[in-house]
Design a protein around this motif. Structure first.
Motif, PDB file in Angstrom:
ATOM      1  N   ARG A  67       0.825  -1.206   0.000  1.00 23.47           N
ATOM      2  CA  ARG A  67       0.000   0.000   0.000  1.00 23.47           C
ATOM      3  C   ARG A  67       0.865   1.263   0.000  1.00 23.47           C
ATOM      4  NH1 ARG A  67      -2.786  -0.954   4.287  1.00 23.47           N
ATOM      5  NH2 ARG A  67      -1.507   0.281   5.704  1.00 23.47           N
ATOM      6  N   ASP A  68       1.885   1.262   0.835  1.00 24.01           N
ATOM      7  CA  ASP A  68       2.776   2.430   0.899  1.00 24.01           C
ATOM      8  C   ASP A  68       3.508   2.632  -0.428  1.00 24.01           C
ATOM      9  OD1 ASP A  68       1.961   2.793   3.478  1.00 24.01           O
ATOM     10  OD2 ASP A  68       3.763   1.895   4.385  1.00 24.01           O
ATOM     11  N   PHE A  69       3.918   1.511  -1.020  1.00 19.90           N
ATOM     12  CA  PHE A  69       4.636   1.607  -2.292  1.00 19.90           C
ATOM     13  C   PHE A  69       3.713   2.147  -3.387  1.00 19.90           C
ATOM     14  CE2 PHE A  69       6.076  -0.164  -6.356  1.00 19.90           C
ATOM     15  CZ  PHE A  69       7.397   0.258  -6.365  1.00 19.90           C
ATOM     16  N   ALA A  70       2.471   1.630  -3.413  1.00 21.00           N
ATOM     17  CA  ALA A  70       1.498   2.090  -4.410  1.00 21.00           C
ATOM     18  C   ALA A  70       1.190   3.574  -4.239  1.00 21.00           C
ATOM     19  CB  ALA A  70       0.217   1.260  -4.304  1.00 21.00           C
ATOM     20  N   ASN A  71       1.036   3.998  -2.999  1.00 19.49           N
ATOM     21  CA  ASN A  71       0.768   5.427  -2.737  1.00 19.49           C
ATOM     22  C   ASN A  71       1.944   6.300  -3.146  1.00 19.49           C
ATOM     23  OD1 ASN A  71      -1.803   4.956  -1.721  1.00 19.49           O
ATOM     24  ND2 ASN A  71      -1.058   4.676   0.381  1.00 19.49           N
ATOM     25  N   ASN A  72       3.142   5.765  -2.971  1.00 21.01           N
ATOM     26  CA  ASN A  72       4.341   6.539  -3.314  1.00 21.01           C
ATOM     27  C   ASN A  72       4.439   6.791  -4.819  1.00 21.01           C
ATOM     28  OD1 ASN A  72       6.990   7.733  -2.749  1.00 21.01           O
ATOM     29  ND2 ASN A  72       7.814   5.928  -3.794  1.00 21.01           N
ATOM     30  N   ILE A  73       4.018   5.810  -5.612  1.00 20.68           N
ATOM     31  CA  ILE A  73       4.092   5.989  -7.068  1.00 20.68           C
ATOM     32  C   ILE A  73       2.758   6.490  -7.637  1.00 20.68           C
ATOM     33  CG2 ILE A  73       5.870   4.223  -7.346  1.00 20.68           C
ATOM     34  CD1 ILE A  73       3.691   2.304  -8.360  1.00 20.68           C
ATOM     35  N   GLY A  74       1.778   6.675  -6.750  1.00 17.54           N
ATOM     36  CA  GLY A  74       0.494   7.200  -7.184  1.00 17.54           C
ATOM     37  C   GLY A  74      -0.350   6.202  -7.945  1.00 17.54           C
ATOM     38  N   TYR A  75      -0.215   4.900  -7.600  1.00 18.90           N
ATOM     39  CA  TYR A  75      -0.989   3.864  -8.287  1.00 18.90           C
ATOM     40  C   TYR A  75      -2.255   3.559  -7.481  1.00 18.90           C
ATOM     41  CZ  TYR A  75      -2.287  -0.633 -10.292  1.00 18.90           C
ATOM     42  OH  TYR A  75      -2.975  -1.680 -10.875  1.00 18.90           O
ATOM     43  N   SER A  76      -3.416   3.817  -8.067  1.00 19.88           N
ATOM     44  CA  SER A  76      -4.686   3.676  -7.345  1.00 19.88           C
ATOM     45  C   SER A  76      -5.334   2.303  -7.483  1.00 19.88           C
ATOM     46  CB  SER A  76      -5.677   4.743  -7.842  1.00 19.88           C
ATOM     47  OG  SER A  76      -5.906   4.593  -9.247  1.00 19.88           O
ATOM     48  N   GLY A  77      -4.801   1.471  -8.371  1.00 19.05           N
ATOM     49  CA  GLY A  77      -5.438   0.164  -8.593  1.00 19.05           C
ATOM     50  C   GLY A  77      -4.878  -0.958  -7.751  1.00 19.05           C
ATOM     51  N   TYR A  78      -4.084  -0.622  -6.735  1.00 22.04           N
ATOM     52  CA  TYR A  78      -3.407  -1.660  -5.961  1.00 22.04           C
ATOM     53  C   TYR A  78      -4.368  -2.528  -5.149  1.00 22.04           C
ATOM     54  CZ  TYR A  78      -3.942   1.024  -1.620  1.00 22.04           C
ATOM     55  OH  TYR A  78      -4.454   1.682  -0.529  1.00 22.04           O
ATOM     56  N   GLU A  79      -5.459  -1.943  -4.650  1.00 22.03           N
ATOM     57  CA  GLU A  79      -6.393  -2.718  -3.824  1.00 22.03           C
ATOM     58  C   GLU A  79      -7.007  -3.871  -4.619  1.00 22.03           C
ATOM     59  OE1 GLU A  79      -9.230  -0.060  -2.166  1.00 22.03           O
ATOM     60  OE2 GLU A  79      -7.875   0.654  -0.589  1.00 22.03           O
ATOM     61  N   LYS A  80      -7.392  -3.593  -5.854  1.00 16.52           N
ATOM     62  CA  LYS A  80      -7.953  -4.630  -6.716  1.00 16.52           C
ATOM     63  C   LYS A  80      -6.924  -5.709  -7.010  1.00 16.52           C
ATOM     64  CE  LYS A  80     -10.052  -5.375 -11.253  1.00 16.52           C
ATOM     65  NZ  LYS A  80     -10.431  -4.755 -12.546  1.00 16.52           N
ATOM     66  N   ASP A  81      -5.700  -5.293  -7.290  1.00 22.52           N
ATOM     67  CA  ASP A  81      -4.630  -6.256  -7.577  1.00 22.52           C
ATOM     68  C   ASP A  81      -4.368  -7.163  -6.375  1.00 22.52           C
ATOM     69  OD1 ASP A  81      -4.395  -5.107 -10.026  1.00 22.52           O
ATOM     70  OD2 ASP A  81      -2.599  -3.948  -9.563  1.00 22.52           O
ATOM     71  N   LEU A  82      -4.311  -6.575  -5.195  1.00 25.83           N
ATOM     72  CA  LEU A  82      -4.046  -7.360  -3.987  1.00 25.83           C
ATOM     73  C   LEU A  82      -5.190  -8.316  -3.674  1.00 25.83           C
ATOM     74  CD1 LEU A  82      -2.438  -4.663  -1.647  1.00 25.83           C
ATOM     75  CD2 LEU A  82      -1.294  -6.510  -2.884  1.00 25.83           C
ATOM     76  N   GLU A  83      -6.408  -7.857  -3.903  1.00 25.90           N
ATOM     77  CA  GLU A  83      -7.571  -8.709  -3.640  1.00 25.90           C
ATOM     78  C   GLU A  83      -7.585  -9.908  -4.589  1.00 25.90           C
ATOM     79  OE1 GLU A  83     -10.569 -10.067  -1.424  1.00 25.90           O
ATOM     80  OE2 GLU A  83      -9.350  -8.279  -1.032  1.00 25.90           O
ATOM     81  N   GLU A  84      -7.186  -9.675  -5.829  1.00 27.39           N
ATOM     82  CA  GLU A  84      -7.102 -10.779  -6.786  1.00 27.39           C
ATOM     83  C   GLU A  84      -6.037 -11.788  -6.363  1.00 27.39           C
ATOM     84  OE1 GLU A  84      -6.381  -8.951 -10.540  1.00 27.39           O
ATOM     85  OE2 GLU A  84      -8.470  -8.340 -10.841  1.00 27.39           O
ATOM     86  N   LEU A  85      -4.909 -11.292  -5.899  1.00 28.69           N
ATOM     87  CA  LEU A  85      -3.847 -12.179  -5.401  1.00 28.69           C
ATOM     88  C   LEU A  85      -4.321 -12.985  -4.193  1.00 28.69           C
ATOM     89  CD1 LEU A  85      -0.701  -9.879  -5.639  1.00 28.69           C
ATOM     90  CD2 LEU A  85      -1.154 -11.930  -6.985  1.00 28.69           C
ATOM     91  N   LEU A  86      -5.039 -12.326  -3.299  1.00 31.46           N
ATOM     92  CA  LEU A  86      -5.553 -13.005  -2.116  1.00 31.46           C
ATOM     93  C   LEU A  86      -6.578 -14.071  -2.498  1.00 31.46           C
ATOM     94  CD1 LEU A  86      -5.911 -10.035   0.383  1.00 31.46           C
ATOM     95  CD2 LEU A  86      -4.487 -12.064   0.709  1.00 31.46           C
ATOM     96  N   ASP A  87      -7.411 -13.772  -3.483  1.00 35.80           N
ATOM     97  CA  ASP A  87      -8.404 -14.753  -3.936  1.00 35.80           C
ATOM     98  C   ASP A  87      -7.727 -16.013  -4.456  1.00 35.80           C
ATOM     99  OD1 ASP A  87     -10.568 -13.215  -3.259  1.00 35.80           O
ATOM    100  OD2 ASP A  87     -10.879 -12.389  -5.268  1.00 35.80           O
ATOM    101  N   VAL A  88      -6.660 -15.822  -5.243  1.00 35.78           N
ATOM    102  CA  VAL A  88      -5.919 -16.967  -5.791  1.00 35.78           C
ATOM    103  C   VAL A  88      -5.276 -17.774  -4.666  1.00 35.78           C
ATOM    104  CG1 VAL A  88      -3.946 -17.655  -7.208  1.00 35.78           C
ATOM    105  CG2 VAL A  88      -5.498 -15.866  -8.012  1.00 35.78           C
ATOM    106  N   ALA A  89      -4.659 -17.082  -3.717  1.00 34.76           N
ATOM    107  CA  ALA A  89      -3.996 -17.758  -2.593  1.00 34.76           C
ATOM    108  C   ALA A  89      -5.016 -18.484  -1.715  1.00 34.76           C
ATOM    109  CB  ALA A  89      -3.211 -16.743  -1.765  1.00 34.76           C
ATOM    110  N   ARG A  90      -6.168 -17.858  -1.476  1.00 36.89           N
ATOM    111  CA  ARG A  90      -7.209 -18.483  -0.654  1.00 36.89           C
ATOM    112  C   ARG A  90      -7.735 -19.759  -1.313  1.00 36.89           C
ATOM    113  NH1 ARG A  90      -9.673 -12.604   0.010  1.00 36.89           N
ATOM    114  NH2 ARG A  90      -8.749 -11.983   2.011  1.00 36.89           N
ATOM    115  N   GLU A  91      -7.956 -19.679  -2.606  1.00 37.62           N
ATOM    116  CA  GLU A  91      -8.465 -20.864  -3.301  1.00 37.62           C
ATOM    117  C   GLU A  91      -7.439 -22.000  -3.268  1.00 37.62           C
ATOM    118  OE1 GLU A  91     -10.877 -22.103  -7.302  1.00 37.62           O
ATOM    119  OE2 GLU A  91      -9.822 -20.192  -7.277  1.00 37.62           O
ATOM    120  N   LYS A  92      -6.170 -21.655  -3.458  1.00 38.29           N
ATOM    121  CA  LYS A  92      -5.108 -22.651  -3.401  1.00 38.29           C
ATOM    122  C   LYS A  92      -5.075 -23.328  -2.032  1.00 38.29           C
ATOM    123  CE  LYS A  92      -0.073 -23.116  -3.679  1.00 38.29           C
ATOM    124  NZ  LYS A  92       1.210 -22.381  -3.876  1.00 38.29           N
TER     125      LYS A  92
END
Length: 201
Positions: A67-92
């Motif tokens: 989150r801090d890294f995304a805010n530093n570069i001004g990337y607003s789509g990080y929450e969606k990306d992280l949630e997708e990663l979590l979904d994959v990990a949870r299913e695994k």
């Protein structure tokens, strides 16, 4: 002199120093550079590729860093990306847990499903209901197929029995697989061979 219309300048500044609270985007837009949003996503995904994403715990332990890294570069789509990663990990992790239990029969299903449901809730696995519904359909289909096979086998056995009953007593005697009848048939065969031998000796 620095050429302000070269988008590579802004990409390098973004990579090294971040978005500077939006001032870099403002400057880039002023000079007609509109590709920083794509570059931000690339930089953030590159950061993810370098991180440990092997489990739900690993991802969650690094969320603040991401989150801090995304805010530093001004990337607003990080929450969606992280949630997708979590979904994959949870299913695994959920499917690995499923593999520990027997789910081949209705009784096994009824016994182990509540345990798996609780595990899914603990890791916040969103798709448990749809998974359970799909698996139940497969179980019922497999059970129905097994019942059809058993019925076909029973029908085949009954048909063979009926055909055997229609045969003459002699054919029943000659084709029977009953051990006692097989012994009698063997003794008669030996006797006939002996008689033929005596007659043609």
């Amino acid at each position: 002199a620095i050429y302000p219309y070269d988008e590579r300048i802004y990409k390098n500044l973004l990579t090294k120093f971040g978005a500077d609270s939006g001032s870099l985007d403002t400057t880039a837009e002023y000079f007609g550079i509109s590709s920083l949003a794509i570059e931000k996503e690339k930089i953030f995904r590159s950061k993810l590729n370098d991180a440990n994403l092997s489990s739900v715990d690993a991802i969650q332990s690094n969320i603040r860093l991401f989150r801090d890294f995304a805010n530093n570069i001004g990337y607003s789509g990080y929450e969606k990306d992280l949630e997708e990663l979590l979904d994959v990990a949870r299913e695994k992790e959920f499917l690995l847990e499923v593999a520990k239990y027997q789910l081949r029969t209705p009784s096994e299903w009824d016994q182990n499903l509540p345990i798996l449901e609780k595990y899914a809730q603990n890791i916040n696995y969103k798709y448990f209901t749809s998974w359970a519904s799909s698996m139940r359909e497969k179980l019922e289909a497999a059970q129905k197929e097994q019942e059809i096979k058993q019925q076909q086998q029973q029908q085949q056995q009954q048909q063979q029995h009926d055909e055997f009953e229609k045969q003459s007593k002699f054919m029943q005697f000659m084709t029977s697989k009953d051990p006692s009848i097989q012994r009698k048939r063997g003794a008669i065969t030996l006797m006939l061979i002996f008689i033929i031998y005596i007659l043609y000796k």
